[in-house]
Design a protein around this motif. Structure first.
Motif: not given
Ligand code: SAM
Length: 287
Positions: A78-94
């Motif tokens: 979800n690249e919309r707004s800054d929510e994308g940062l949390l998604g990127e972080w969770l991607g790293e965690l995966s």
């Protein structure tokens, strides 16, 4: 005597708060090419299995990383707004999980998060004083530009200044077992800002009913430090329970625009954590 062991707390809401902000800071620093020295003064083991008896004893990750992990399908990509940062972080965690990434089995510590950002020309110094924790840290597979130092982190940091790279980024994350830890951190921060004026520094502190973190915040203000921004994540209102009710992160010299990005990201985190979770970001001392 050192009694604190981070394995009992790995992946709790304070870890999420600290590592997510660190991820946002690093992402911003990596926009420029010039080399960076990273120093992690209190590294811990570096990597934690959530099935170990220590994690299972308190299961703190269940009120920290787990609620976010459960939302990852909606957040990753979800690249919309800054929510994308949390998604990127969770991607790293995966990527930190074992073969079956659908299950949250491991939680990485600060050395792992820092090592993810490391480029060939950067350096990472990890300090850890506890012999048991050092043994785990030594066993971590980390890149060749990482050095592990089995010694006191605050005096090690002082000794390393100034660093050879144009930029410096520091994480100070003690266990605050002694009251004087707060003032020693403040003194180290004042020293650091004199030796490396533009260093980007993250200092973690607990929010406790005793309000001891004020010792740290008041002392850095009195020392005349500028550009200090605080992010505070509360899990519940103070006084309801003993022990830590919230997690604080003091940022010295945050990159421009980061306060807004962190605010927006943390609002999403708060929504995932639910209950009484609340985030407040504020300038402790501005320019
Ligand atoms: N930074 C780690 C992370 O985010 O994954 C967690 C660190 S934990 C809160 C604090 C660590 O500092 C413990 O592993 C403890 O053994 C270590 N420690 C305690 N006193 C220290 C000192 N004087 N110098 C370096 N490490 C110390």
């Amino acid at each position: 005597m050192l009694s604190y062991q981070h394995a009992y707390h790995a992946g709790n809401f304070a870890d999420v708060h600290k590592h997510l902000i660190m991820f946002i800071v690093l992402r911003s620093l990596l926009r420029k090419e010039s080399p960076i020295t990273y120093i992690d003064t209190h590294a811990g083991r570096g990597f934690y299995s959530l099935s170990e008896p220590e994690s299972q004893k308190l299961k703190e990750y269940e009120k920290g990383v787990l609620p976010l992990w459960r939302e990852r399908a909606a957040l990753i990509g979800n690249e919309r707004s800054d929510e994308g940062l949390l998604g990127e972080w969770l991607g790293e965690l995966s990527r930190a999980q074992s073969a079956n990434a659908r299950q949250l089995t491991h939680y990485p510590g600060s050395p792992w998060w820092l090592a993810q950002a490391l480029r060939h020309e950067d350096k990472l110094h990890l300090f850890e004083l506890h012999p048991g924790e050092q043994r785990y840290l030594e066993a971590q597979p980390l890149p060749p530009n990482v050095r592990r130092h089995p010694e006191d982190g605050l005096s090690g940091l002082r000794r390393m200044l100034p660093v050879a790279t144009p930029r410096l980024c520091v994480l100070i994350d003690p266990s605050y077992e002694r009251k004087q830890d707060y003032t020693e951190v403040a003194e180290t921060l004042a020293f650091l800002s004199r030796k490396a004026r533009h260093a980007v520094v993250m200092v973690w502190y607990p929010l406790l009913p005793t309000g001891k973190h004020r010792l740290l915040l008041d002392e850095v203000k009195q020392a005349g430090l500028r550009k200090l921004w605080c992010s505070e994540l509360r899990l519940h209102t103070p006084g309801q329970e003993h022990g830590m009710y919230g997690s604080g992160l003091l940022l010295l010299n945050p990159p421009w625009g980061l306060d807004r990005q962190i605010e927006n990201t943390m609002q999403r985190v708060v929504a995932c954590l639910g209950g009484e979770a609340h985030h407040k970001g504020y300038w402790w001392v501005k320019e």
